[in-house]
Design an enzyme around this catalytic site. Structure first.
Site, PDB file in Angstrom:
ATOM      1  N   HIS A  62       0.835  -1.193   0.000  1.00 22.48           N
ATOM      2  CA  HIS A  62       0.000   0.000   0.000  1.00 22.48           C
ATOM      3  C   HIS A  62       0.874   1.249   0.000  1.00 22.48           C
ATOM      4  O   HIS A  62       2.094   1.187   0.149  1.00 22.48           O
ATOM      5  CB  HIS A  62      -0.914  -0.021   1.220  1.00 22.48           C
ATOM      6  CG  HIS A  62      -2.007  -1.044   1.117  1.00 22.48           C
ATOM      7  ND1 HIS A  62      -3.075  -1.093   1.989  1.00 22.48           N
ATOM      8  CD2 HIS A  62      -2.208  -2.062   0.231  1.00 22.48           C
ATOM      9  CE1 HIS A  62      -3.877  -2.086   1.660  1.00 22.48           C
ATOM     10  NE2 HIS A  62      -3.373  -2.695   0.602  1.00 22.48           N
TER      11      HIS A  62
ATOM     12  N   GLU B  39       1.291   3.611   2.161  1.00 22.17           N
ATOM     13  CA  GLU B  39       2.044   3.832   3.381  1.00 22.17           C
ATOM     14  C   GLU B  39       3.327   2.999   3.412  1.00 22.17           C
ATOM     15  O   GLU B  39       4.377   3.483   3.847  1.00 22.17           O
ATOM     16  CB  GLU B  39       1.188   3.498   4.616  1.00 22.17           C
ATOM     17  CG  GLU B  39      -0.029   4.391   4.787  1.00 22.17           C
ATOM     18  CD  GLU B  39      -1.285   3.844   4.124  1.00 22.17           C
ATOM     19  OE1 GLU B  39      -2.381   4.126   4.636  1.00 22.17           O
ATOM     20  OE2 GLU B  39      -1.156   3.130   3.097  1.00 22.17           O
TER      21      GLU B  39
ATOM     22  N   CYS C 167      -5.551   1.332   6.630  1.00 23.33           N
ATOM     23  CA  CYS C 167      -6.388   0.153   6.860  1.00 23.33           C
ATOM     24  C   CYS C 167      -6.039  -0.509   8.190  1.00 23.33           C
ATOM     25  O   CYS C 167      -4.906  -0.421   8.680  1.00 23.33           O
ATOM     26  CB  CYS C 167      -6.262  -0.832   5.708  1.00 23.33           C
ATOM     27  SG  CYS C 167      -4.599  -1.495   5.450  1.00 23.33           S
TER      28      CYS C 167
ATOM     29  N   CYS D 131      -1.935  -1.339   7.374  1.00 23.70           N
ATOM     30  CA  CYS D 131      -1.123  -0.125   7.271  1.00 23.70           C
ATOM     31  C   CYS D 131      -0.951   0.569   8.610  1.00 23.70           C
ATOM     32  O   CYS D 131       0.110   1.125   8.903  1.00 23.70           O
ATOM     33  CB  CYS D 131      -1.756   0.837   6.270  1.00 23.70           C
ATOM     34  SG  CYS D 131      -1.694   0.221   4.569  1.00 23.70           S
TER      35      CYS D 131
ATOM     36  N   SER E 297     -16.385  10.467 -35.057  1.00 25.49           N
ATOM     37  CA  SER E 297     -15.466   9.364 -34.760  1.00 25.49           C
ATOM     38  C   SER E 297     -14.136   9.879 -34.237  1.00 25.49           C
ATOM     39  O   SER E 297     -13.592   9.360 -33.254  1.00 25.49           O
ATOM     40  CB  SER E 297     -15.242   8.509 -36.006  1.00 25.49           C
ATOM     41  OG  SER E 297     -16.444   7.878 -36.393  1.00 25.49           O
ATOM     42  N   ALA E 298     -13.601  10.911 -34.870  1.00 25.01           N
ATOM     43  CA  ALA E 298     -12.312  11.459 -34.439  1.00 25.01           C
ATOM     44  C   ALA E 298     -12.416  12.079 -33.056  1.00 25.01           C
ATOM     45  O   ALA E 298     -11.518  11.922 -32.216  1.00 25.01           O
ATOM     46  CB  ALA E 298     -11.826  12.496 -35.451  1.00 25.01           C
ATOM     47  N   ALA E 299     -13.516  12.794 -32.797  1.00 25.75           N
ATOM     48  CA  ALA E 299     -13.692  13.435 -31.489  1.00 25.75           C
ATOM     49  C   ALA E 299     -13.834  12.401 -30.387  1.00 25.75           C
ATOM     50  O   ALA E 299     -13.282  12.559 -29.285  1.00 25.75           O
ATOM     51  CB  ALA E 299     -14.912  14.356 -31.518  1.00 25.75           C
TER      52      ALA E 299
END
Length: 294
Positions: free
Chosen positions: A54, A56, A79, A88, A164-166
């Site tokens: 994690h 930490e 946690c 942790c 399509s491009a956007a």
């Protein structure tokens, strides 16, 4: 109250936490920064995927002995349970930190929670520090966890000439923020191969039109916490179920003022959503809207 050094460290931790987007699920994307007893940053880390250390643990490893008597600044409550990795809160205790600064409390804490355990052992704890800023990264995971369904973002373009491009640009720009992407009839990880396969099992069916609620439930049970759907072709499946859509991202082209109503019509701004970001580009603009009914 958190000091200026701690606030700066928290913003550093928030930025680091975003490096875990698209790969940590079902775990949350978390960042951590360690300050020594003089307030100097001596360690930093973020969580990459379930089964790995994690945030930490990474930060404490980087800090080494300098963490003793120092402060851990973390975006989510440490946690309090032993799972695939150690708890942790215990790693922070073992490292000898004297103070822990937390942005967001963890609704999945087991027992009394990591913060309570740290306090009971004499560690000073301060929570809700820059919580709203931390939620820019943690928000989708937190929403999914509370609702027990993935955070759903739908992005599409209204430019018929270059749709399509956007939409391809939207896909490229935003896919890495999500666990799963649905584009056309293809289901893929937002970051291909990014998740720990032992803890991540996406639905085998890409068809969300047959039953969106059940599909989302299945996805959640498989470890999915965020889904990104791209394209106008999904309107039939999603328009009747906007209550299940958490964010809309709409790309519109630049246009003459006389055509404004055709490009940005009222249907693009559904009731129950608020505009949270508008970004202008050479080819047009992108508007992001977020559901605020819950």
């Amino acid at each position: 109250m958190a000091s200026d050094l701690e606030l700066s460290a928290m913003r550093q931790a928030i930025t680091l936490s975003a490096l875990g987007l698209g790969t940590t699920s079902p775990n949350p994307p978390v960042g951590c920064v360690i300050l020594d007893r003089h307030g100097t940053v001596v360690g930093a880390g973020f969580h990459r995927r379930k089964g790995e250390p994690h945030a930490e643990a990474h930060a404490l490893n980087a800090a080494g002995g300098a963490a003793r008597g120092g402060t851990a600044v973390v975006t989510l409550e440490p946690c309090n349970h032993v799972g695939v990795t150690p708890a942790c809160r215990q790693e922070l205790i073992n490292a000898g930190v004297s103070r822990v600064v937390i942005a967001v409390m963890d609704p999945t804490s087991r027992g009394e929670g990591g913060a309570s355990m740290l306090t009971s052992l004499g560690v000073e704890v301060e929570s809700d520090v820059l919580r709203d800023e931390a939620l820019t990264v943690l928000g989708p995971w937190l929403t999914a966890t509370v609702r027990r369904r993935p955070y759903l973002t739908w992005a599409f373009a209204v430019n018929r000439d270059h749709q399509s491009a956007a939409e391809e640009r939207l896909l490229l720009d935003l896919r890495a923020n999500a666990d799963l992407v649905i584009a056309d009839k293809i289901l893929d990880e937002g970051v291909p191969g990014g998740h720990a396969s032992a803890h991540f099992a996406p639905p085998g069916d890409v068809d969300i039109s047959a039953g969106l609620s059940q599909w989302l439930s299945t996805a959640y049970e498989g470890g999915v916490r965020s889904v990104f759907v791209v394209g106008q072709q999904h309107a039939v499946a999603l328009r009747p179920h906007l209550h299940a859509v958490d964010e809309l991202v709409v790309a519109v082209p630049r246009t003459d003022p006389s055509q404004a109503l055709e490009v940005v019509h009222s249907g693009l701004m559904p009731i129950g959503f608020r505009v949270v970001e508008v970004a202008a580009h050479e080819y047009g603009l992108t508007a992001r809207m977020r559901c605020f009914r819950v």
